[in-house]
Write an enzyme that holds these catalytic residues in place. Structure first.
Site, PDB file in Angstrom:
ATOM      1  N   GLN A 108      13.334   2.358  15.255  1.00 21.32           N
ATOM      2  CA  GLN A 108      14.369   2.692  14.318  1.00 21.32           C
ATOM      3  C   GLN A 108      15.176   2.303  13.445  1.00 21.32           C
ATOM      4  O   GLN A 108      16.438   2.364  12.706  1.00 21.32           O
ATOM      5  CB  GLN A 108      14.605   4.256  14.428  1.00 21.32           C
ATOM      6  CG  GLN A 108      13.811   5.367  15.742  1.00 21.32           C
ATOM      7  CD  GLN A 108      14.552   6.435  15.719  1.00 21.32           C
ATOM      8  OE1 GLN A 108      14.691   7.076  15.304  1.00 21.32           O
ATOM      9  NE2 GLN A 108      14.863   6.258  16.968  1.00 21.32           N
ATOM     10  N   ASN A 109      15.643   0.443  14.648  1.00 21.51           N
ATOM     11  CA  ASN A 109      16.857  -0.323  14.322  1.00 21.51           C
ATOM     12  C   ASN A 109      16.260  -1.184  12.646  1.00 21.51           C
ATOM     13  O   ASN A 109      15.084  -1.367  13.407  1.00 21.51           O
ATOM     14  CB  ASN A 109      17.270  -0.519  15.785  1.00 21.51           C
ATOM     15  CG  ASN A 109      17.529   0.359  16.279  1.00 21.51           C
ATOM     16  OD1 ASN A 109      17.995   1.576  16.162  1.00 21.51           O
ATOM     17  ND2 ASN A 109      17.823   0.214  17.743  1.00 21.51           N
ATOM     18  N   ASP A 111      18.318  -3.846  12.799  1.00 19.63           N
ATOM     19  CA  ASP A 111      18.693  -4.863  13.246  1.00 19.63           C
ATOM     20  C   ASP A 111      17.983  -6.270  14.128  1.00 19.63           C
ATOM     21  O   ASP A 111      18.890  -7.526  13.811  1.00 19.63           O
ATOM     22  CB  ASP A 111      19.620  -5.263  14.300  1.00 19.63           C
ATOM     23  CG  ASP A 111      19.362  -4.304  15.101  1.00 19.63           C
ATOM     24  OD1 ASP A 111      20.422  -3.692  15.799  1.00 19.63           O
ATOM     25  OD2 ASP A 111      18.244  -4.925  15.631  1.00 19.63           O
ATOM     26  N   HIS A 126      11.393   1.751  10.613  1.00 17.81           N
ATOM     27  CA  HIS A 126      12.988   2.210   9.621  1.00 17.81           C
ATOM     28  C   HIS A 126      12.607   0.764   8.825  1.00 17.81           C
ATOM     29  O   HIS A 126      13.666   0.980   7.982  1.00 17.81           O
ATOM     30  CB  HIS A 126      14.178   2.824  10.223  1.00 17.81           C
ATOM     31  CG  HIS A 126      14.261   3.930  10.790  1.00 17.81           C
ATOM     32  ND1 HIS A 126      14.873   4.757  11.070  1.00 17.81           N
ATOM     33  CD2 HIS A 126      13.214   5.147  10.292  1.00 17.81           C
ATOM     34  CE1 HIS A 126      14.763   6.241  11.645  1.00 17.81           C
ATOM     35  NE2 HIS A 126      13.184   6.497  11.091  1.00 17.81           N
ATOM     36  N   CYS A 157      13.048 -10.270 -11.491  1.00 22.12           N
ATOM     37  CA  CYS A 157      13.119  -9.667 -12.778  1.00 22.12           C
ATOM     38  C   CYS A 157      14.206  -8.918 -13.145  1.00 22.12           C
ATOM     39  O   CYS A 157      14.187  -8.109 -13.817  1.00 22.12           O
ATOM     40  CB  CYS A 157      12.100  -9.031 -12.153  1.00 22.12           C
ATOM     41  SG  CYS A 157      12.453  -7.218 -11.528  1.00 22.12           S
ATOM     42  N   PRO A 221      24.074   7.810  27.551  1.00 26.62           N
ATOM     43  CA  PRO A 221      24.684   8.028  28.065  1.00 26.62           C
ATOM     44  C   PRO A 221      25.022   9.579  27.772  1.00 26.62           C
ATOM     45  O   PRO A 221      25.666  10.237  28.177  1.00 26.62           O
ATOM     46  CB  PRO A 221      26.331   7.540  27.745  1.00 26.62           C
ATOM     47  CG  PRO A 221      25.776   6.210  27.164  1.00 26.62           C
ATOM     48  CD  PRO A 221      23.924   5.873  26.580  1.00 26.62           C
TER      49      PRO A 221
HETATM   50  N1  APR Z   1      23.111   2.855  25.157  1.00 27.70           N
HETATM   51  C1  APR Z   1      21.911   3.973  25.410  1.00 27.70           C
HETATM   52  N2  APR Z   1      22.100   5.159  24.388  1.00 27.70           N
HETATM   53  C2  APR Z   1      23.979   4.891  23.892  1.00 27.70           C
HETATM   54  C3  APR Z   1      24.574   3.988  23.671  1.00 27.70           C
HETATM   55  C4  APR Z   1      24.602   3.171  25.102  1.00 27.70           C
HETATM   56  N3  APR Z   1      24.794   1.760  25.001  1.00 27.70           N
HETATM   57  N4  APR Z   1      25.845   4.109  23.338  1.00 27.70           N
HETATM   58  C5  APR Z   1      25.227   5.122  22.461  1.00 27.70           C
HETATM   59  N5  APR Z   1      24.197   5.952  22.745  1.00 27.70           N
HETATM   60  C6  APR Z   1      23.304   7.107  21.969  1.00 27.70           C
HETATM   61  C7  APR Z   1      23.812   7.563  22.059  1.00 27.70           C
HETATM   62  O1  APR Z   1      24.520   8.986  22.963  1.00 27.70           O
HETATM   63  C8  APR Z   1      23.436   8.792  20.706  1.00 27.70           C
HETATM   64  O2  APR Z   1      22.520   9.793  21.696  1.00 27.70           O
HETATM   65  O3  APR Z   1      22.756   6.309  20.985  1.00 27.70           O
HETATM   66  C9  APR Z   1      22.000   7.552  20.440  1.00 27.70           C
HETATM   67  C10 APR Z   1      22.480   7.221  18.411  1.00 27.70           C
HETATM   68  O4  APR Z   1      22.183   8.079  17.933  1.00 27.70           O
HETATM   69  P1  APR Z   1      22.072   7.334  15.912  1.00 27.70           P
HETATM   70  O5  APR Z   1      23.613   7.229  16.420  1.00 27.70           O
HETATM   71  O6  APR Z   1      21.082   8.841  15.571  1.00 27.70           O
HETATM   72  O7  APR Z   1      20.759   6.198  15.892  1.00 27.70           O
HETATM   73  P2  APR Z   1      19.373   7.085  15.835  1.00 27.70           P
HETATM   74  O8  APR Z   1      18.667   8.020  16.528  1.00 27.70           O
HETATM   75  O9  APR Z   1      18.395   5.752  16.065  1.00 27.70           O
HETATM   76  O10 APR Z   1      19.646   7.522  14.274  1.00 27.70           O
HETATM   77  C11 APR Z   1      18.156   7.453  14.224  1.00 27.70           C
HETATM   78  O11 APR Z   1      18.633   8.335  11.967  1.00 27.70           O
HETATM   79  O12 APR Z   1      20.292   7.520   9.600  1.00 27.70           O
HETATM   80  C12 APR Z   1      19.696   7.753  11.011  1.00 27.70           C
HETATM   81  O13 APR Z   1      17.685   5.468   9.936  1.00 27.70           O
HETATM   82  C13 APR Z   1      19.005   5.738  10.900  1.00 27.70           C
HETATM   83  O14 APR Z   1      17.272   4.963  12.392  1.00 27.70           O
HETATM   84  C14 APR Z   1      18.138   6.335  11.820  1.00 27.70           C
HETATM   85  C15 APR Z   1      17.956   7.353  12.563  1.00 27.70           C
END
Ligand code: APR
Length: 256
Positions: A108-109, A111, A126, A157, A221
């Site tokens: 979903q990243n 980067d 994404h 454009c 975590p």
């Molecule tokens: N290692 C593993 N997991 C971790 C760590 C780590 N070091 N640090 C945090 N986390 C976990 C958090 O506990 C959380 O459950 O990563 C998760 C991040 O969740 P979100 O911030 O909601 O990210 P994500 O699930 O990728 O979001 C999905 O939402 O806003 C949209 O497009 C954006 O792709 C994104 C989508």
């Protein structure tokens, strides 16, 4: 390894045994895997969406209505992503791929850190923040092609460019959606790393895998909706702690 080493070590070994014997393993990753590379997650402590309301900064309607305002947030996020390097979590998944035990990563990243770590089969669910797209003429650019002092970045454009990432209200790119579903339908193991499993349609992928009998291993975590519903093994550790240990254990099992 930190808390309860013996029980975490036991989970690591169980996860490695499942991965080593899996026919086809697929990973689903979210922002959490890049936290230790200095890129804030969206939700949870110091989440990006605590600072910027996603409904005001991350919808396609908000971008079209006021691109300069959205580019101000994107430039801050871009500065964080620009200098980021892959961490042990990305490297662990890349090693599992090189051991022949990870078929693909659905991320979903945006980067690009999985590719930077050496993973070659990465499905960017994404989109990708390193590319820009013109909503008017559909031209695509690499970010480096556009001088960043031209703010906001403009297309030839004369329309404002948008990062080639999926904003809320936009569809998942069809090629990514099809590729991800093909992988998930065929896998017998899914490794879910660093996602809060709240955003659809990505959040449905683990359930889809589970419904086909796949083993679900979660690395996070914090607990998520998956943890007590469908996770067969839940490792409450960071990706940088868990994934290199799992990859090393799989490497050892494959040598036996
Ligand atoms: N290692 C593993 N997991 C971790 C760590 C780590 N070091 N640090 C945090 N986390 C976990 C958090 O506990 C959380 O459950 O990563 C998760 C991040 O969740 P979100 O911030 O909601 O990210 P994500 O699930 O990728 O979001 C999905 O939402 O806003 C949209 O497009 C954006 O792709 C994104 C989508």
């Amino acid at each position: 390894m930190t808390r309860g080493d013996s029980d975490v070590q036991g989970l690591i070994e169980r996860a490695a045994e499942k991965i080593a014997s899996a026919r086809k393993a697929v990973a689903l990753t979210g922002a959490g895997i890049s936290v230790d590379s200095g890129i804030p997650a969206f939700r949870g402590t110091q989440g990006l969406w605590d600072k910027y309301d996603p409904m005001e900064y991350a919808t396609i309607d908000a971008f079209v209505a006021n691109p300069v305002k959205i580019w101000t947030m994107l430039r801050e996020l871009g500065d964080l992503i620009g200098g980021a390097k892959p961490n042990g979590g990305h490297a662990g998944l890349a090693e599992l791929e090189s051991l022949g035990k990870l078929s693909s990563i659905v991320t979903q990243n945006v980067d690009g850190l999985h590719q930077a770590a050496g993973s070659s089969s990465v499905i960017e669910f994404h989109g990708n923040g390193r590319r820009l797209i013109c909503l008017s003429c559909k031209r695509r650019y690499d970010r480096e092609q556009i001088p960043m002092d031209s703010f906001p970045p403009m297309c030839v454009c004369f329309n404002v460019l948008k990062p080639d990432v999926v904003f809320f209200g936009e569809l998942i790119p069809m090629h990514a959606l099809m590729a991800a579903h093909a992988e998930v339908e065929e896998c017998d193991l899914m490794l879910v790393v660093g996602t809060s499993a709240q955003v659809e349609p990505a959040a449905s992928l683990p359930y889809s895998a589970k419904s086909r009998g796949a083993t679900i291993i979660e690395i996070n975590p914090e607990p998520t909706p998956l943890t007590h519903n469908i996770a067969d093994i839940a490792i409450h550790e960071s990706a940088t702690n868990a994934l290199p240990a799992i990859a090393a254990a799989v490497r050892g099992l494959l040598r036996e």
